[in-house]
Scaffold this active site. Structure first.
Site, mmCIF file in Angstrom:
data_model
loop_
_atom_site.group_PDB
_atom_site.id
_atom_site.type_symbol
_atom_site.label_atom_id
_atom_site.label_comp_id
_atom_site.label_asym_id
_atom_site.label_seq_id
_atom_site.Cartn_x
_atom_site.Cartn_y
_atom_site.Cartn_z
ATOM 1 N N SER A 163 0.307 -2.703 8.516
ATOM 2 C CA SER A 163 -0.925 -2.081 8.026
ATOM 3 C C SER A 163 -2.002 -2.177 9.090
ATOM 4 O O SER A 163 -2.223 -3.251 9.659
ATOM 5 C CB SER A 163 -1.414 -2.753 6.744
ATOM 6 O OG SER A 163 -2.647 -2.195 6.318
ATOM 7 N N GLN A 185 0.830 -1.197 0.000
ATOM 8 C CA GLN A 185 0.000 0.000 0.000
ATOM 9 C C GLN A 185 0.871 1.255 0.000
ATOM 10 O O GLN A 185 0.343 2.358 -0.103
ATOM 11 C CB GLN A 185 -0.903 -0.003 1.241
ATOM 12 C CG GLN A 185 -1.886 -1.157 1.291
ATOM 13 C CD GLN A 185 -2.621 -1.213 2.619
ATOM 14 O OE1 GLN A 185 -2.149 -1.820 3.577
ATOM 15 N NE2 GLN A 185 -3.783 -0.580 2.686
ATOM 16 N N HIS A 218 -1.169 1.430 -4.703
ATOM 17 C CA HIS A 218 -1.535 2.842 -4.821
ATOM 18 C C HIS A 218 -0.569 3.636 -5.700
ATOM 19 O O HIS A 218 -0.598 4.867 -5.688
ATOM 20 C CB HIS A 218 -1.619 3.477 -3.429
ATOM 21 C CG HIS A 218 -2.675 2.859 -2.573
ATOM 22 N ND1 HIS A 218 -2.543 2.654 -1.217
ATOM 23 C CD2 HIS A 218 -3.904 2.364 -2.895
ATOM 24 C CE1 HIS A 218 -3.628 2.085 -0.742
ATOM 25 N NE2 HIS A 218 -4.466 1.888 -1.737
ATOM 26 N N VAL A 223 3.829 4.009 -1.226
ATOM 27 C CA VAL A 223 4.177 4.655 -2.492
ATOM 28 C C VAL A 223 5.634 5.108 -2.496
ATOM 29 O O VAL A 223 6.038 5.911 -3.338
ATOM 30 C CB VAL A 223 3.246 5.859 -2.767
ATOM 31 C CG1 VAL A 223 1.819 5.401 -2.964
ATOM 32 C CG2 VAL A 223 3.316 6.894 -1.639
#
Length: 277
Positions: A220, A103, A121, A105
Site C-alpha cells: 500500500s 484495501q 472497501h 476488493v
C-alpha cells in the site's frame, strides 16, 4: 548479508512474536495480474474513477460503469492468489496474526485460505440493491448481463478497480439489468469514491490495529487517508510498524522498518524463516 536480507531477518524477528495486524493494498495483488495505480506498474496510468454521486444520479453513468465492469470482471474474477497472498494465509494459520485488513476488493486473501479478513472497501464478488439492500453473488449478475446482451463483446485495458477502458461505441449498445427482486438499482458491493466506508467496519479495523502487537503494511502506498489512518493510530499507540512495498509510502516516516522489495518473494522468504509454510 545484503541490506534486504538483513531487513527480512529483522521483519521475521518482529513477526515471530505474533499479534501482527496486516494492512494490505493493491501492490499485493499485482503479481496476480491485477494492476495498481500508484506502484511501479501503475505510475503511467491515469483514470477518472466512478463516483457514488455519478453512479446513482445517471442511468448513462451506470451503463458506462457496468459495461466496463462486465469486461473487467472476466479478468478480476479469474485472478488467482499469488505467493504474497499465500504467505499471509500461512502466517495466519501459524497463529501469528491479529487480523487482516485489506484495501483490495479482489477477494484474493480469502481465495488463498485466509479467514479473518476485513474488506475495508468491500468486494467485487458481490452486488447490492440500493433499494431493498439484498446482496447477491456477482456470478448471478454476470449470468443475467450475458442473457441481456447476447453477442455483445468488447475488450479493453483493465483498470485496478476491476473495470476496463472502453469506447463510447462499445458502451452504447450495452443493456443494464436491475434488481431481480424489487427492480432497484444494482451496485457492486464496494465503496465508491465519494462514498463513506460504513462506520462499524472502520471501527472493526481500528480494533484489529489497536489490539495488535505490531502492524505490517503490505503493498500500500498509503497515499490516501483510508489506509494511512490505521498507520497513524498505530504510531499514536506506540505499536511498531513495518512496511513492505515497491516504492515510497505515506507512512514511511512512522515505520520502524521499511522494505522496498517485491511482495511475493519477500513474504515467501519471511514464511520460510518462520517455518510457516
Amino acid at each position: 548479508m545484503t541490506p534486504s536480507t538483513t531487513k527480512v531477518a529483522e521483519l521475521a524477528e518482529l513477526v515471530a512474536k505474533g499479534g501482527v495486524a496486516v494492512l494490505s493494498g493493491a501492490g499485493l495483488s499485482t503479481e496476480s495480474g491485477i494492476p495498481d495505480y500508484r506502484g511501479p506498474t501503475g505510475r503511467s496510468r491515469r483514470a477518472e474513477p466512478m463516483t457514488y454521486q455519478k453512479f446513482v444520479g445517471s442511468a448513462q453513468a451506470r451503463q458506462r460503469y457496468w459495461a466496463r465492469s462486465h469486461v473487467g470482471w472476466r479478468h478480476i474474477g479469474s485472478a488467482r492468489p499469488n505467493a504474497g497472498h499465500r504467505a499471509v494465509a500461512a502466517l495466519e494459520r501459524r497463529g501469528l496474526l491479529a487480523g487482516i485488513v485489506t484495501q483490495n476488493v479482489d477477494g484474493l486473501h480469502q481465495a488463498a485460505g485466509a479467514r479473518e479478513v476485513i474488506e475495508l472497501h468491500g468486494g467485487l464478488d458481490r452486488v447490492v440493491c440500493l433499494s431493498c439492500r439484498e446482496r447477491t453473488p456477482r456470478a448471478e449478475l454476470e449470468r443475467r448481463l450475458n442473457e441481456a446482451n447476447p453477442g455483445w463483446d468488447a475488450g479493453g485495458t483493465i483498470n485496478p478497480d476491476g473495470d476496463a477502458v472502453l469506447t463510447d461505441e462499445q458502451i452504447a449498445g450495452f443493456k443494464v439489468v436491475d434488481c431481480d427482486g424489487c427492480g432497484g438499482v444494482l451496485k457492486p458491493d464496494v465503496v465508491f469514491f465519494g462514498e463513506n466506508v460504513p462506520k462499524p467496519r472502520v471501527e472493526q479495523c481500528f480494533a484489529v490495529v489497536e489490539r495488535a502487537r505490531a502492524l505490517l503494511v503490505l503493498g500500500s502506498s498509503l497515499a490516501i487517508r483510508s489506509g494511512l489512518r490505521f498507520v497513524t493510530r498505530a504510531a499514536e499507540l506506540g505499536i511498531p510498524i513495518a512496511i513492505v512495498n515497491q516504492g515510497p509510502t505515506g507512512g514511511d516516516g512512522a515505520a520502524a522498518l521499511t522494505l522496498d522489495a517485491p511482495l511475493g518473494a519477500t513474504l515467501t522468504d519471511l514464511t520460510a524463516r518462520l517455518g510457516a509454510q
